[in-house]
Write a protein that holds these residues in place. Sequence first.
Motif, PDB file in Angstrom:
ATOM      1  N   ALA A 286      51.241  31.319  42.200  1.00  0.00           N
ATOM      2  CA  ALA A 286      49.965  30.899  41.610  1.00  0.00           C
ATOM      3  C   ALA A 286      48.871  30.853  42.669  1.00  0.00           C
ATOM      4  O   ALA A 286      47.725  31.250  42.423  1.00  0.00           O
ATOM      5  N   LYS A 287      49.238  30.396  43.861  1.00  0.00           N
ATOM      6  CA  LYS A 287      48.264  30.321  44.946  1.00  0.00           C
ATOM      7  C   LYS A 287      47.815  31.720  45.370  1.00  0.00           C
ATOM      8  O   LYS A 287      46.614  31.979  45.548  1.00  0.00           O
ATOM      9  N   ALA A 288      48.779  32.636  45.504  1.00  0.00           N
ATOM     10  CA  ALA A 288      48.450  34.007  45.895  1.00  0.00           C
ATOM     11  C   ALA A 288      47.629  34.706  44.811  1.00  0.00           C
ATOM     12  O   ALA A 288      46.682  35.438  45.103  1.00  0.00           O
ATOM     13  N   PHE A 289      47.988  34.478  43.550  1.00  0.00           N
ATOM     14  CA  PHE A 289      47.274  35.126  42.448  1.00  0.00           C
ATOM     15  C   PHE A 289      45.819  34.638  42.389  1.00  0.00           C
ATOM     16  O   PHE A 289      44.895  35.439  42.221  1.00  0.00           O
ATOM     17  N   LYS A 290      45.626  33.342  42.546  1.00  0.00           N
ATOM     18  CA  LYS A 290      44.257  32.807  42.512  1.00  0.00           C
ATOM     19  C   LYS A 290      43.433  33.346  43.670  1.00  0.00           C
ATOM     20  O   LYS A 290      42.248  33.646  43.518  1.00  0.00           O
ATOM     21  N   ARG A 291      44.064  33.486  44.828  1.00  0.00           N
ATOM     22  CA  ARG A 291      43.347  34.033  45.980  1.00  0.00           C
ATOM     23  C   ARG A 291      42.944  35.481  45.721  1.00  0.00           C
ATOM     24  O   ARG A 291      41.872  35.924  46.136  1.00  0.00           O
ATOM     25  N   HIS A 292      43.782  36.217  45.001  1.00  0.00           N
ATOM     26  CA  HIS A 292      43.529  37.629  44.755  1.00  0.00           C
ATOM     27  C   HIS A 292      42.526  37.862  43.631  1.00  0.00           C
ATOM     28  O   HIS A 292      41.628  38.703  43.740  1.00  0.00           O
ATOM     29  N   TYR A 293      42.683  37.098  42.517  1.00  0.00           N
ATOM     30  CA  TYR A 293      41.857  37.328  41.330  1.00  0.00           C
ATOM     31  C   TYR A 293      40.776  36.281  41.096  1.00  0.00           C
ATOM     32  O   TYR A 293      39.955  36.431  40.200  1.00  0.00           O
ATOM     33  N   GLY A 294      40.814  35.200  41.870  1.00  0.00           N
ATOM     34  CA  GLY A 294      39.784  34.177  41.725  1.00  0.00           C
ATOM     35  C   GLY A 294      40.010  33.224  40.575  1.00  0.00           C
ATOM     36  O   GLY A 294      39.111  32.439  40.247  1.00  0.00           O
ATOM     37  N   ALA A 295      41.191  33.282  39.949  1.00  0.00           N
ATOM     38  CA  ALA A 295      41.501  32.384  38.835  1.00  0.00           C
ATOM     39  C   ALA A 295      43.013  32.152  38.817  1.00  0.00           C
ATOM     40  O   ALA A 295      43.788  33.041  39.184  1.00  0.00           O
ATOM     41  N   PRO A 296      43.466  30.970  38.393  1.00  0.00           N
ATOM     42  CA  PRO A 296      44.910  30.725  38.267  1.00  0.00           C
ATOM     43  C   PRO A 296      45.515  31.647  37.220  1.00  0.00           C
ATOM     44  O   PRO A 296      44.816  32.131  36.316  1.00  0.00           O
TER      45      PRO A 296
END
Length: 315
Positions: A286-296
């Motif tokens: 979840a942390k990596a995805f939010k960093r990549h896409y800007g949203a959880p």
Amino acid sequence: MDILSDTLAALRTGRPSVVRTDAQAPWGVRFQPIAGAGFHVVVEGHCVLLPVGGDPLALGPGDVVFLRRGTDHAICDAVTSEPVAFEPDRVDTSSPIGRFAVEGDGARSVLVCGAYHLDVDRPHPLLGDLPEVIHLPAGPGRHPALRSAVDQLCAEMHRPQPGSDSVVTTLVDLLLLYILRSWYAELPGEQTQGWAAALNDPSIAPALKAIHDDPAHPWTVESLGSRAGLSRAAFARRFTTVVGEPPLSYLTTWRMAVAARMLRETADPLSTVAENAGYTSEFAFAKAFKRHYGAPPGAYRRERRTVSAALSVPG
């Protein structure tokens, strides 16, 4: 699945749409921006593409033009013609096929205008390496596979039959593959770089295939380099030079693309999505995805499903 097909499948965020446009001079059509890419096929007549910030591009019968970012643009019979907003009618509420007409007293033109809804939140190198506009002029013996797909698409749209929605959707998807193939094939050898070069590079292509075949595998630069037959350092240098980013950076890019597609298209729990993206911890994913896409991940899933539903038919 091969790398190009796999990448396009992961980047799609909805069903493509296509519209038959009939216009009589004087005419012009203004296309609004879309989240994805657009294309036009000139079936009959002559016209001019007017890209924002670009030079006018003359188009003739059989020409295909692809706009990688789906930016606003216009197509007119002449640069002096005033464009109207592109507001097609749907064949029916569930169909990807639309119709649009511009009335006039002059020469007639027929176009097929389509849209590919793609993930543009974090563009993949496949899209980033393409020019803003790809123009594939018609000509004897040029791009026979592309021509065949165009002819079938035009015939299906001119006289829809039972099953046309599925046939047209498949043909439009094929058209994108043939457009990219045709453009890659025409690139002079010295200009072939980035994603176009990576697909055929004897050292890089096997590593890309390994990543695409099993993104959840704990790949290292060394293990990917062994697929390429290169040392760790030599592989890292070559991969970065050809693809445009380091191997493990691309691995993360692809894992996030796989995860985003699962979030859009499945109801799988986040733990399953995380596992398929190579993460043993749902929190770390979840942390990596939010960093990549800007949203959880949960918020992304809700937003993209709403957008995909709205884009599933032509506007």
